[in-house]
Scaffold this motif. Structure first.
Motif, PDB file in Angstrom:
ATOM      1  N   VAL A  49       0.543  -1.173  -0.069  1.00  0.00           N
ATOM      2  CA  VAL A  49       0.160   0.005  -0.245  1.00  0.00           C
ATOM      3  C   VAL A  49       0.930   1.330   0.176  1.00  0.00           C
ATOM      4  CG1 VAL A  49      -1.982   1.270   1.218  1.00  0.00           C
ATOM      5  CG2 VAL A  49      -1.785  -1.341   1.253  1.00  0.00           C
ATOM      6  N   GLY A  50       0.671   2.115  -0.748  1.00  0.00           N
ATOM      7  CA  GLY A  50       1.283   3.159  -1.098  1.00  0.00           C
ATOM      8  C   GLY A  50       1.000   4.440   0.035  1.00  0.00           C
ATOM      9  N   GLN A  51       1.487   4.061   1.307  1.00  0.00           N
ATOM     10  CA  GLN A  51       1.276   5.195   2.244  1.00  0.00           C
ATOM     11  C   GLN A  51       2.156   5.082   3.317  1.00  0.00           C
ATOM     12  OE1 GLN A  51      -2.428   5.269   4.654  1.00  0.00           O
ATOM     13  NE2 GLN A  51      -2.627   3.166   4.987  1.00  0.00           N
ATOM     14  N   GLY A 110      -8.354  15.758  -0.233  1.00  0.00           N
ATOM     15  CA  GLY A 110      -7.220  14.960  -0.889  1.00  0.00           C
ATOM     16  C   GLY A 110      -7.092  15.432  -2.477  1.00  0.00           C
ATOM     17  N   SER A 111      -6.085  14.879  -2.968  1.00  0.00           N
ATOM     18  CA  SER A 111      -5.851  15.169  -4.337  1.00  0.00           C
ATOM     19  C   SER A 111      -6.889  14.365  -5.143  1.00  0.00           C
ATOM     20  CB  SER A 111      -4.541  14.776  -4.735  1.00  0.00           C
ATOM     21  OG  SER A 111      -4.303  13.508  -5.010  1.00  0.00           O
ATOM     22  N   SER A 112      -7.499  13.448  -4.606  1.00  0.00           N
ATOM     23  CA  SER A 112      -8.593  12.657  -5.202  1.00  0.00           C
ATOM     24  C   SER A 112     -10.001  13.628  -5.486  1.00  0.00           C
ATOM     25  CB  SER A 112      -9.048  11.454  -4.475  1.00  0.00           C
ATOM     26  OG  SER A 112      -7.892  10.667  -4.075  1.00  0.00           O
ATOM     27  N   ALA A 186       6.445   9.838 -10.064  1.00  0.00           N
ATOM     28  CA  ALA A 186       5.347   9.052 -10.394  1.00  0.00           C
ATOM     29  C   ALA A 186       5.071   7.933  -9.713  1.00  0.00           C
ATOM     30  CB  ALA A 186       5.521   8.674 -11.881  1.00  0.00           C
ATOM     31  N   ASN A 187       3.837   7.329  -9.723  1.00  0.00           N
ATOM     32  CA  ASN A 187       3.331   6.277  -9.177  1.00  0.00           C
ATOM     33  C   ASN A 187       2.778   5.292 -10.153  1.00  0.00           C
ATOM     34  OD1 ASN A 187       1.959   4.042  -7.678  1.00  0.00           O
ATOM     35  ND2 ASN A 187       0.385   5.317  -6.861  1.00  0.00           N
ATOM     36  N   PRO A 188       3.368   4.321 -10.611  1.00  0.00           N
ATOM     37  CA  PRO A 188       4.041   3.262  -9.667  1.00  0.00           C
ATOM     38  C   PRO A 188       5.748   3.425  -9.846  1.00  0.00           C
ATOM     39  CG  PRO A 188       3.317   1.956 -11.496  1.00  0.00           C
ATOM     40  CD  PRO A 188       2.876   3.515 -11.602  1.00  0.00           C
ATOM     41  N   GLU A 216       1.353  16.541  -8.600  1.00  0.00           N
ATOM     42  CA  GLU A 216       2.651  16.774  -7.868  1.00  0.00           C
ATOM     43  C   GLU A 216       2.537  16.237  -6.293  1.00  0.00           C
ATOM     44  OE1 GLU A 216       3.824  20.839  -8.598  1.00  0.00           O
ATOM     45  OE2 GLU A 216       3.767  20.393 -10.682  1.00  0.00           O
ATOM     46  N   ILE A 217       1.729  15.263  -6.203  1.00  0.00           N
ATOM     47  CA  ILE A 217       1.534  14.641  -4.682  1.00  0.00           C
ATOM     48  C   ILE A 217       2.664  14.182  -4.266  1.00  0.00           C
ATOM     49  CG2 ILE A 217       0.586  12.537  -5.816  1.00  0.00           C
ATOM     50  CD1 ILE A 217      -1.258  12.118  -3.383  1.00  0.00           C
ATOM     51  N   TYR A 218       3.761  13.926  -4.996  1.00  0.00           N
ATOM     52  CA  TYR A 218       4.776  13.095  -4.348  1.00  0.00           C
ATOM     53  C   TYR A 218       6.027  14.371  -4.382  1.00  0.00           C
ATOM     54  CZ  TYR A 218       2.659   8.738  -4.307  1.00  0.00           C
ATOM     55  OH  TYR A 218       1.730   7.802  -4.269  1.00  0.00           O
ATOM     56  N   HIS A 219       5.574  15.313  -4.653  1.00  0.00           N
ATOM     57  CA  HIS A 219       6.732  16.382  -4.370  1.00  0.00           C
ATOM     58  C   HIS A 219       7.151  16.430  -2.911  1.00  0.00           C
ATOM     59  CE1 HIS A 219       6.820  19.365  -8.043  1.00  0.00           C
ATOM     60  NE2 HIS A 219       6.507  18.181  -8.320  1.00  0.00           N
ATOM     61  N   PHE A 243      -1.792  16.754   1.032  1.00  0.00           N
ATOM     62  CA  PHE A 243      -1.047  16.510   2.350  1.00  0.00           C
ATOM     63  C   PHE A 243      -0.750  15.052   2.622  1.00  0.00           C
ATOM     64  CE2 PHE A 243      -2.579  20.757   2.706  1.00  0.00           C
ATOM     65  CZ  PHE A 243      -1.643  21.339   3.203  1.00  0.00           C
ATOM     66  N   SER A 244      -1.210  14.206   1.794  1.00  0.00           N
ATOM     67  CA  SER A 244      -1.140  12.624   2.036  1.00  0.00           C
ATOM     68  C   SER A 244       0.221  12.243   2.155  1.00  0.00           C
ATOM     69  CB  SER A 244      -2.035  11.921   1.009  1.00  0.00           C
ATOM     70  OG  SER A 244      -3.408  12.199   1.090  1.00  0.00           O
ATOM     71  N   LYS A 245       1.139  12.574   1.392  1.00  0.00           N
ATOM     72  CA  LYS A 245       2.256  11.625   1.216  1.00  0.00           C
ATOM     73  C   LYS A 245       3.531  12.177   1.872  1.00  0.00           C
ATOM     74  CE  LYS A 245      -0.044   9.068  -1.608  1.00  0.00           C
ATOM     75  NZ  LYS A 245      -0.294   7.728  -1.671  1.00  0.00           N
ATOM     76  N   PHE A 329       8.119   6.763  -2.879  1.00  0.00           N
ATOM     77  CA  PHE A 329       8.441   5.801  -2.172  1.00  0.00           C
ATOM     78  C   PHE A 329       8.177   4.373  -2.721  1.00  0.00           C
ATOM     79  CE2 PHE A 329       5.186   7.766   0.688  1.00  0.00           C
ATOM     80  CZ  PHE A 329       4.228   7.167   0.279  1.00  0.00           C
ATOM     81  N   TYR A 330       8.492   4.556  -4.143  1.00  0.00           N
ATOM     82  CA  TYR A 330       8.109   3.181  -4.989  1.00  0.00           C
ATOM     83  C   TYR A 330       9.333   2.755  -5.588  1.00  0.00           C
ATOM     84  CZ  TYR A 330       3.247   4.809  -4.095  1.00  0.00           C
ATOM     85  OH  TYR A 330       2.290   5.163  -3.248  1.00  0.00           O
ATOM     86  N   LEU A 331       9.527   1.566  -5.738  1.00  0.00           N
ATOM     87  CA  LEU A 331      10.406   0.913  -6.687  1.00  0.00           C
ATOM     88  C   LEU A 331       9.804  -0.110  -7.606  1.00  0.00           C
ATOM     89  CD1 LEU A 331      14.035  -0.143  -5.627  1.00  0.00           C
ATOM     90  CD2 LEU A 331      12.681  -1.860  -6.919  1.00  0.00           C
TER      91      LEU A 331
HETATM   92  C1  LIG Z   1       0.034   9.561  -8.201  1.00  0.00           C
HETATM   93  C2  LIG Z   1      -1.103   9.822  -6.904  1.00  0.00           C
HETATM   94  N1  LIG Z   1      -2.225  10.806  -7.028  1.00  0.00           N
HETATM   95  C3  LIG Z   1      -2.997  10.767  -6.314  1.00  0.00           C
HETATM   96  C4  LIG Z   1      -3.200   9.968  -5.114  1.00  0.00           C
HETATM   97  C5  LIG Z   1      -4.350  10.437  -4.284  1.00  0.00           C
HETATM   98  O1  LIG Z   1      -3.861  10.759  -2.932  1.00  0.00           O
HETATM   99  P1  LIG Z   1      -5.027  11.424  -1.979  1.00  0.00           P
HETATM  100  O2  LIG Z   1      -6.326  11.674  -2.473  1.00  0.00           O
HETATM  101  O3  LIG Z   1      -4.809  10.859  -0.847  1.00  0.00           O
HETATM  102  O4  LIG Z   1      -4.374  12.706  -2.080  1.00  0.00           O
HETATM  103  C6  LIG Z   1      -2.494   9.038  -5.107  1.00  0.00           C
HETATM  104  C7  LIG Z   1      -2.541   8.131  -3.816  1.00  0.00           C
HETATM  105  O5  LIG Z   1      -1.754   6.944  -3.804  1.00  0.00           O
HETATM  106  C8  LIG Z   1      -1.276   8.817  -6.074  1.00  0.00           C
HETATM  107  O6  LIG Z   1      -0.312   7.740  -6.051  1.00  0.00           O
END
Ligand SMILES: Cc1ncc(COP(=O)(O)O)c(C=O)c1O
Length: 395
Positions: A49-51, A110-112, A186-188, A216-219, A243-245, A329-331
């Motif tokens: 899980v990505g948290q 959230g960014s969602s 980027a994710n993943p 830019e959630i992983y900035h 603010f999630s990551k 925080f992904y590989l």
């Molecule tokens: C690339 C990316 N964007 C957005 C989100 C959504 O995150 P949140 O809604 O918690 O800000 C995630 C969550 O894992 C993500 O990996």
């Protein structure tokens, strides 16, 4: 009314819409399997899980406590508490040296929550919006649910998994695109776009009138080189952050956007109607989170160490092929030497080595069967143990 007819009518009413028919997240299946192993007394290393494993900054928690003691938690204005919007604008000055008008900041759930507002404000049903693959699945699923057409563009290791302007324009020539969304880090993949790559892509998009969204959630979680914000490069880009990551506040459901001036009022009207406002307690905590940066930098140093352990340890354990772990925080590891089905590989690794990772099929319908994603947001001891278990399992 005849009983059978009535039953048919009810069934009809309860039929879900086509647009709600989005795929589930396969990682949830991995999580459930991990829970079953733990319930039976196993000890799983969770890398699926990505948290972050760390809690929110102490400053944020203290501010939320104080607000609760005060008692009333009211609605706020739809765009967010003014002092929080100003604090976020200051963050752009402090972090990137770029001026952003607080009037262009929109606080989101959230960014969602930001994606929904951004897509509604920028696109009509039927619009084609480019997203990269491998990529975060909800981009395409939210677009689909809103009636837009996600256009999947494959990226490759040659460009560090960055979408190039040439590829974007070639796609646009085939059939016009209304928008493009990219994320860096980027994710993943954990890969990042250089300043040059981001600049070229944004210029290409602008030259063709393609609207640009930057996730830019992983900035803040950048290791290879500093992340660049699209807000610095163009006032026409829409930036999504959270603010999630970096701030370890996933469950607080709080994020923000920097939006082009003409979209502020439309987005305000949407937010008023869709949500009234973002949870007030979380907004108060988020503002105070900026005072907890020292604590969060210590958490980041933990990720740096975890990343080092995996980059050094996984090749010795047998996983020699992975993408450059630039940020987040992904590989993302290529397991095609071991399997043609990464879902089955992840399942076996969980059952036999008790290490949980996410199969790439969630992120990439084309080549995901060759990849698995490891999240390294937990402790260094967990990382060392995971490497040792994988070495024993593959060895
Ligand atoms: C690339 C990316 N964007 C957005 C989100 C959504 O995150 P949140 O809604 O918690 O800000 C995630 C969550 O894992 C993500 O990996």
């Amino acid at each position: 009314m005849h009983e059978a007819t009535l039953r048919d009518r009810v069934a009809e009413l309860l039929t879900a819409s086509d647009r709600s028919n989005v795929p589930p997240f396969m990682v949830m299946d991995v999580m459930s399997a991990a829970e079953r192993i733990e319930a039976a007394g196993g000890h799983v290393i969770h890398m699926e899980v990505g948290q972050p494993a760390a809690p929110a900054p102490r400053t944020a928690i203290a501010a939320a406590r104080a607000a609760l003691d005060f008692g009333r938690i009211d609605y706020t204005s739809a765009l967010g508490i003014p002092s929080l919007r100003e604090r976020i604008a200051r963050h752009y000055h402090d972090t990137y040296g770029c001026a952003v008008d607080p009037g262009r900041i929109v606080v989101t759930t959230g960014s969602s929550g930001g994606f929904i507002l951004a897509f509604l404000a920028m696109f009509e049903p039927g619009d084609r919006v480019a997203v990269t693959v491998p990529g975060y699945p909800p981009y395409r699923h939210i677009l689909t649910a809103l009636g837009c057409e996600p256009v999947l563009i494959e990226t490759s290791g040659e460009t560090r998994h960055a979408l190039t302007g040439d590829t974007l324009l070639a796609m646009h020539r085939k059939s016009p695109l209304k928008g493009v969304l990219v994320g860096s880090p980027a994710n993943p993949t954990g890969t990042m776009m250089s300043r040059e790559a981001l600049t070229h892509l944004m210029e290409a998009a602008q030259s063709a009138g393609i609207r640009f969204i930057s996730d830019e959630i992983y900035h803040g979680l950048d290791y290879a080189f500093p992340a660049v914000t699209a807000a610095e490069l163009s006032e026409r880009a829409l930036v999504i952050n959270s603010f999630s990551k970096y701030f370890c506040m996933t469950g607080w459901r709080i994020g923000w956007m920097v939006v082009p001036d003409p979209l502020v009022r439309p987005i305000e009207r949407l937010q008023q109607n869709l949500a009234i406002s973002v949870p007030t307690l979380s907004q108060i905590a988020a503002e105070a989170a900026f005072d907890g940066r020292e604590e969060m930098e210590a958490v980041k140093r933990g990720y740096v160490e975890n990343r080092r352990i995996l980059i050094e340890g996984l090749p010795k354990a047998g996983l020699t092929k992975f993408l450059p772990a630039d940020g987040a925080f992904y590989l993302y590891a290529d397991v095609s030497d071991f399997t043609a089905d990464s879902f089955e590989f992840a399942k076996r690794m969980l059952e036999q080595a008790q290490v949980a990772a996410t199969p790439g099929v969630d992120f990439d319908p084309f080549h995901g069967r060759n990849f698995i994603r490891f999240c390294y947001a937990r402790s260094a001891d967990d990382m060392r143990e995971a490497v040792a278990r994988i070495a024993r399992w593959l060895g």
